[in-house]
Write a protein that holds these residues in place. Structure first.
Motif, PDB file in Angstrom:
ATOM      1  N   LEU A  19       0.945  -1.183   0.083  1.00 25.55           N
ATOM      2  CA  LEU A  19      -0.026  -0.020   0.003  1.00 25.55           C
ATOM      3  C   LEU A  19       0.802   1.421   0.039  1.00 25.55           C
ATOM      4  CD1 LEU A  19      -2.927   1.162  -0.064  1.00 25.55           C
ATOM      5  CD2 LEU A  19      -2.813   1.039   2.615  1.00 25.55           C
ATOM      6  N   TYR A  20       2.038   1.124   0.761  1.00 24.51           N
ATOM      7  CA  TYR A  20       2.799   2.418   1.124  1.00 24.51           C
ATOM      8  C   TYR A  20       3.194   3.074  -0.414  1.00 24.51           C
ATOM      9  CZ  TYR A  20       7.530   0.790   0.614  1.00 24.51           C
ATOM     10  OH  TYR A  20       8.793   0.200   0.342  1.00 24.51           O
ATOM     11  N   HIS A  21       3.703   2.107  -1.357  1.00 19.01           N
ATOM     12  CA  HIS A  21       4.132   2.431  -2.603  1.00 19.01           C
ATOM     13  C   HIS A  21       2.859   3.317  -3.380  1.00 19.01           C
ATOM     14  CE1 HIS A  21       6.891  -1.163  -2.316  1.00 19.01           C
ATOM     15  NE2 HIS A  21       7.699  -0.259  -2.560  1.00 19.01           N
ATOM     16  N   PHE A  22       1.635   2.856  -3.242  1.00 18.77           N
ATOM     17  CA  PHE A  22       0.619   3.450  -3.944  1.00 18.77           C
ATOM     18  C   PHE A  22       0.225   4.707  -3.337  1.00 18.77           C
ATOM     19  CE2 PHE A  22       0.234  -1.171  -4.977  1.00 18.77           C
ATOM     20  CZ  PHE A  22       0.365  -0.826  -6.305  1.00 18.77           C
ATOM     21  N   THR A  23       0.439   4.928  -1.848  1.00 20.55           N
ATOM     22  CA  THR A  23       0.248   6.167  -1.428  1.00 20.55           C
ATOM     23  C   THR A  23       1.389   7.062  -1.955  1.00 20.55           C
ATOM     24  OG1 THR A  23       0.868   5.007   0.608  1.00 20.55           O
ATOM     25  CG2 THR A  23      -1.101   6.210   0.666  1.00 20.55           C
ATOM     26  N   ALA A  24       2.532   6.532  -1.859  1.00 19.27           N
ATOM     27  CA  ALA A  24       3.733   7.209  -2.311  1.00 19.27           C
ATOM     28  C   ALA A  24       3.499   7.993  -3.680  1.00 19.27           C
ATOM     29  CB  ALA A  24       4.885   6.735  -2.342  1.00 19.27           C
ATOM     30  N   GLU A 154      13.731   6.471  -4.524  1.00 18.69           N
ATOM     31  CA  GLU A 154      14.200   5.995  -3.254  1.00 18.69           C
ATOM     32  C   GLU A 154      13.335   5.281  -2.350  1.00 18.69           C
ATOM     33  OE1 GLU A 154      17.539   9.371  -2.919  1.00 18.69           O
ATOM     34  OE2 GLU A 154      15.908   9.675  -1.779  1.00 18.69           O
ATOM     35  N   TYR A 155      12.151   5.330  -2.522  1.00 16.65           N
ATOM     36  CA  TYR A 155      10.960   4.286  -1.997  1.00 16.65           C
ATOM     37  C   TYR A 155      11.000   3.041  -2.623  1.00 16.65           C
ATOM     38  CZ  TYR A 155       9.235   7.243   2.099  1.00 16.65           C
ATOM     39  OH  TYR A 155       9.079   7.800   3.200  1.00 16.65           O
ATOM     40  N   ALA A 156      11.189   3.192  -3.807  1.00 17.51           N
ATOM     41  CA  ALA A 156      10.717   1.964  -4.758  1.00 17.51           C
ATOM     42  C   ALA A 156      11.549   0.683  -4.503  1.00 17.51           C
ATOM     43  CB  ALA A 156      10.552   2.328  -6.066  1.00 17.51           C
ATOM     44  N   ASN A 157      10.859  -0.381  -4.783  1.00 15.86           N
ATOM     45  CA  ASN A 157      11.761  -1.693  -4.912  1.00 15.86           C
ATOM     46  C   ASN A 157      12.515  -2.000  -6.174  1.00 15.86           C
ATOM     47  OD1 ASN A 157       9.533  -2.675  -6.442  1.00 15.86           O
ATOM     48  ND2 ASN A 157       8.622  -3.586  -4.742  1.00 15.86           N
ATOM     49  N   ILE A 165       7.908   5.285 -10.805  1.00 14.05           N
ATOM     50  CA  ILE A 165       8.357   6.652 -11.113  1.00 14.05           C
ATOM     51  C   ILE A 165       7.455   6.889 -12.306  1.00 14.05           C
ATOM     52  CG2 ILE A 165      10.305   8.099 -11.487  1.00 14.05           C
ATOM     53  CD1 ILE A 165      12.270   5.812 -10.446  1.00 14.05           C
ATOM     54  N   ALA A 166       7.403   5.897 -13.372  1.00 21.18           N
ATOM     55  CA  ALA A 166       6.621   6.608 -14.435  1.00 21.18           C
ATOM     56  C   ALA A 166       4.901   6.717 -14.141  1.00 21.18           C
ATOM     57  CB  ALA A 166       6.574   5.152 -15.533  1.00 21.18           C
ATOM     58  N   ALA A 167       4.433   5.858 -13.059  1.00 20.33           N
ATOM     59  CA  ALA A 167       3.433   6.294 -12.674  1.00 20.33           C
ATOM     60  C   ALA A 167       3.133   7.651 -12.060  1.00 20.33           C
ATOM     61  CB  ALA A 167       2.832   5.206 -11.710  1.00 20.33           C
ATOM     62  N   VAL A 168       4.012   8.187 -11.219  1.00 23.45           N
ATOM     63  CA  VAL A 168       3.963   9.506 -10.788  1.00 23.45           C
ATOM     64  C   VAL A 168       3.956  10.479 -11.881  1.00 23.45           C
ATOM     65  CG1 VAL A 168       5.538  11.185  -9.632  1.00 23.45           C
ATOM     66  CG2 VAL A 168       5.319   9.073  -8.845  1.00 23.45           C
ATOM     67  N   PHE A 169       4.881  10.270 -13.045  1.00 24.31           N
ATOM     68  CA  PHE A 169       4.875  11.005 -14.189  1.00 24.31           C
ATOM     69  C   PHE A 169       3.489  11.087 -14.854  1.00 24.31           C
ATOM     70  CE2 PHE A 169       6.604  11.960 -18.329  1.00 24.31           C
ATOM     71  CZ  PHE A 169       6.848  13.332 -18.082  1.00 24.31           C
ATOM     72  N   ALA A 170       3.012   9.769 -14.991  1.00 26.06           N
ATOM     73  CA  ALA A 170       1.583   9.654 -15.890  1.00 26.06           C
ATOM     74  C   ALA A 170       0.618  10.407 -15.059  1.00 26.06           C
ATOM     75  CB  ALA A 170       1.140   8.199 -15.518  1.00 26.06           C
ATOM     76  N   MET A 171       0.675  10.978 -13.908  1.00 22.92           N
ATOM     77  CA  MET A 171      -0.340  11.967 -13.169  1.00 22.92           C
ATOM     78  C   MET A 171      -0.377  13.138 -13.894  1.00 22.92           C
ATOM     79  SD  MET A 171      -1.669  10.506 -10.588  1.00 22.92           S
ATOM     80  CE  MET A 171      -2.274  11.691  -9.173  1.00 22.92           C
ATOM     81  N   GLN A 172       0.758  13.373 -14.765  1.00 26.15           N
ATOM     82  CA  GLN A 172       0.483  14.508 -15.787  1.00 26.15           C
ATOM     83  C   GLN A 172      -0.704  14.340 -16.681  1.00 26.15           C
ATOM     84  OE1 GLN A 172       4.153  14.993 -18.113  1.00 26.15           O
ATOM     85  NE2 GLN A 172       4.479  17.001 -16.935  1.00 26.15           N
ATOM     86  N   GLY A 173      -0.812  12.941 -17.102  1.00 26.71           N
ATOM     87  CA  GLY A 173      -1.913  12.733 -17.908  1.00 26.71           C
ATOM     88  C   GLY A 173      -3.363  13.123 -17.399  1.00 26.71           C
ATOM     89  N   VAL A 174      -3.387  12.710 -16.198  1.00 28.89           N
ATOM     90  CA  VAL A 174      -4.485  12.794 -15.284  1.00 28.89           C
ATOM     91  C   VAL A 174      -4.984  14.237 -15.003  1.00 28.89           C
ATOM     92  CG1 VAL A 174      -5.753  12.394 -13.152  1.00 28.89           C
ATOM     93  CG2 VAL A 174      -4.154  10.747 -14.001  1.00 28.89           C
ATOM     94  N   LYS A 508      18.572  -3.173 -11.207  1.00 34.52           N
ATOM     95  CA  LYS A 508      19.808  -2.968 -10.469  1.00 34.52           C
ATOM     96  C   LYS A 508      19.160  -2.156  -9.314  1.00 34.52           C
ATOM     97  CE  LYS A 508      22.894  -3.272 -14.110  1.00 34.52           C
ATOM     98  NZ  LYS A 508      23.840  -2.423 -14.916  1.00 34.52           N
ATOM     99  N   SER A 509      19.930  -2.080  -8.142  1.00 35.04           N
ATOM    100  CA  SER A 509      19.795  -1.246  -7.153  1.00 35.04           C
ATOM    101  C   SER A 509      20.094   0.194  -7.306  1.00 35.04           C
ATOM    102  CB  SER A 509      20.188  -1.855  -5.793  1.00 35.04           C
ATOM    103  OG  SER A 509      21.723  -1.605  -5.718  1.00 35.04           O
TER     104      SER A 509
END
Length: 521
Positions: A19-24, A154-157, A165-174, A508-509
């Motif tokens: 869940l915290y990934h999605f809240t982030a 930094e939060y992601a696995n 990170i792409a999903a954060v960027f995709a909020m532009q579309g929204v 990669k990490s």
């Protein structure tokens, strides 16, 4: 060299998606929502501002913004964004992501609201205030680029970092769609309440005085979603990578992430040695940085710069394209409110069909195909479609071929978003060391914005017809749309070549990518 990674960072790398990934994503994405909403909605209201404040009762055509005013209204936000990316990118590495994150959000909320309030009702006063607050709004939005990308990476696995990170960027579309829907809703309500004749029938009455509220409501609405996420932004702990690798407080990082991941993490022995290694403290302007990260930084900046030239010049052709296809009737045949409705409808349709799906394609495929492949493919397809529009340009503008034209045009921007527009944002947040990550992302993003300014203004002049008599009011003759499109095709091709400088971070990490885990045996 032995590879050593802190336990707390390893735990983040292998954490299951939860869940915290999605809240982030939602918290980090709200800045992008506001960003896209704002840049998008101003193109909807510029026509209305022209009718309201530059009305000339003797003119056959409705009032429109003079070229220098139009350039200022569109350009100040881009200039503000560029400055904000550099400043807040640097600050995010100095003070920590979280502290700076609240400042940028407050700036966006205050300036969104303020740009809808203006001093006086004369053209000069209104435009000056609008431009002033749009600059500072851009400044806040600029800070959101490096911070949102860095926080999310930094939060992601390890496995799904690209998609997050792409999903954060995709909020532009929204945000783009929200801008369209708000404009449609507001303009249809006003159109019903205050019916007005078209410009051709009655020049003065075609713009009812109430229309002045329309653009203000549309512009101010962007503050709402940002304000809603403020509380959550402040509750987010500082990222573990900043706390451990930059602030060197491993105990705190471990506690923070135990809460977030809801698992018990132990502070390991010898952890201090890993983060205290003196050879990993090189600065941005050092030889060591140039040796390790010089070419990747050049790759990130150049590709973002070239992409944004092409990406931001699209908006110029959009209006011509819509009028050419007949989606937007001639200005004189509409009243002011109806015009806002028609432009919003056309832009929302284009966004729904080409822009928005591109973002989500990236989210779906980035961790399968990798950043490099998507960026290369995107630049390649953009080159192909730009040339396919440009060389037979005279064929496409004939009324019978309109549909083909729109399809080609849409595909170009589908492959921008399922391509370099997304990847240029993602990669700089992954490949640089933690203490310079936000700065380097800010530098890359700011170079991109410089490209946007070239695209938005250079091509505004370049796309003017070569024949003096046919140019838009106030513009010198340019090289014409056809030649402009050929130039854009070439620019995309060069972007494809520069993509080869960018490393592939898939799977990669972050520490492995930036060389921060290397310690002497």
């Amino acid at each position: 060299m032995a590879e050593q990674q802190l336990g707390v960072l390893k735990a983040l790398d292998v954490a299951k998606t939860q869940l915290y990934h999605f809240t982030a994503i939602v918290i980090a994405g709200m800045g992008f929502f506001t960003d896209a909403y704002d840049l998008f909605c101003v193109s909807l209201v510029t026509k209305l501002l022209g009718r309201l404040y530059y009305f000339n009762p003797l003119s056959e055509k409705p009032g429109s913004l003079p070229p220098h005013v139009a350039a200022a209204v569109n350009g100040v936000a881009l200039c503000g964004t560029l400055a904000g990316q550099l400043f807040f990118g640097w600050l995010g590495d100095k003070l920590g992501r979280k502290k700076v994150y609240g400042i940028t959000l407050i700036m966006m909320i205050v300036c969104s609201v303020a740009s809808g309030l203006s001093f006086g009702n004369e053209a000069k006063g209104v435009m000056t205030t609008l431009c002033f607050f749009r600059f500072w709004l851009g400044f806040g939005i600029g800070g959101d680029y490096p911070l949102s990308a860095t926080i999310m990476s930094e939060y992601a696995n390890k496995k799904t970092r690209g998609a997050f990170i792409a999903a954060v960027f995709a909020m532009q579309g929204v945000g783009i769609l929200a801008g369209g829907f708000v404009a449609l809703a507001v303009s249809s309500i006003f159109d019903n309440k205050f019916p007005a004749p078209t410009y051709a029938v009655d020049r003065a009455l075609s713009t009812p005085p109430q229309a002045d509220y329309i653009w203000r409501i549309i512009v101010m609405f962007g503050a709402l979603p940002a304000a809603l996420t403020y509380y959550w932004r402040m509750k987010m702990p500082e990222t573990a990578r900043y706390t451990a690798l930059v602030a060197k407080n491993i105990k705190q990082a471990t506690q923070d992430m135990s809460k977030v991941l809801q698992v018990q993490l132990e502070v390991e022995e010898r952890a201090e040695d890993i983060v205290q290694d003196p050879r990993l403290n090189y600065g941005l302007f050092s030889k060591e940085f140039a040796k390790r990260h010089g070419l990747p930084l050049l790759g990130c900046t150049s590709t973002w710069f070239l992409l944004d030239i092409a990406f931001y010049s699209q908006n110029l052709f959009q209006k011509d394209i819509f009028s050419a296809i007949g989606w937007i009737p001639k200005a004189a045949t509409m009243n002011a409110i109806h015009e806002v409705f028609m432009i919003a409808r056309a832009q929302t349709l284009i966004a729904l069909c080409s822009t928005v799906p591109g973002y989500w394609f990236t989210v779906a495929f980035i961790d399968i195909m990798g950043r490099f492949a998507i960026q290369l493919m995107g630049f390649f397809m953009m080159t192909v479609f730009m040339f396919a529009i440009a060389f037979p340009y005279d064929h496409w503008i004939k009324p019978d071929n309109r549909i083909g034209f729109v399809v080609m045009y849409s595909l170009t921007f589908f492959f921008a978003n399922f391509g370099p527009n997304a990847t240029t944002f993602i990669v700089p947040a992954e490949i640089f060391p933690a203490r310079l990550r936000s700065t380097c992302h800010g530098i890359s993003a700011a170079t991109g914005k410089a490209g946007a300014i070239v695209g938005a203004f250079g091509f505004l002049y370049a796309a003017q017809p070569q024949d003096k008599t046919k140019t838009d009011a106030g513009y010198p003759p340019g090289i014409g749309v056809k030649n402009s499109l050929i130039m854009l095709g070439v620019i995309n091709f060069v972007g494809m070549l520069f993509t080869f400088l960018v490393p592939e971070p898939k799977g990669k990490s972050l520490e492995e990518l930036s060389g921060e885990t290397e310690t002497e045996k």
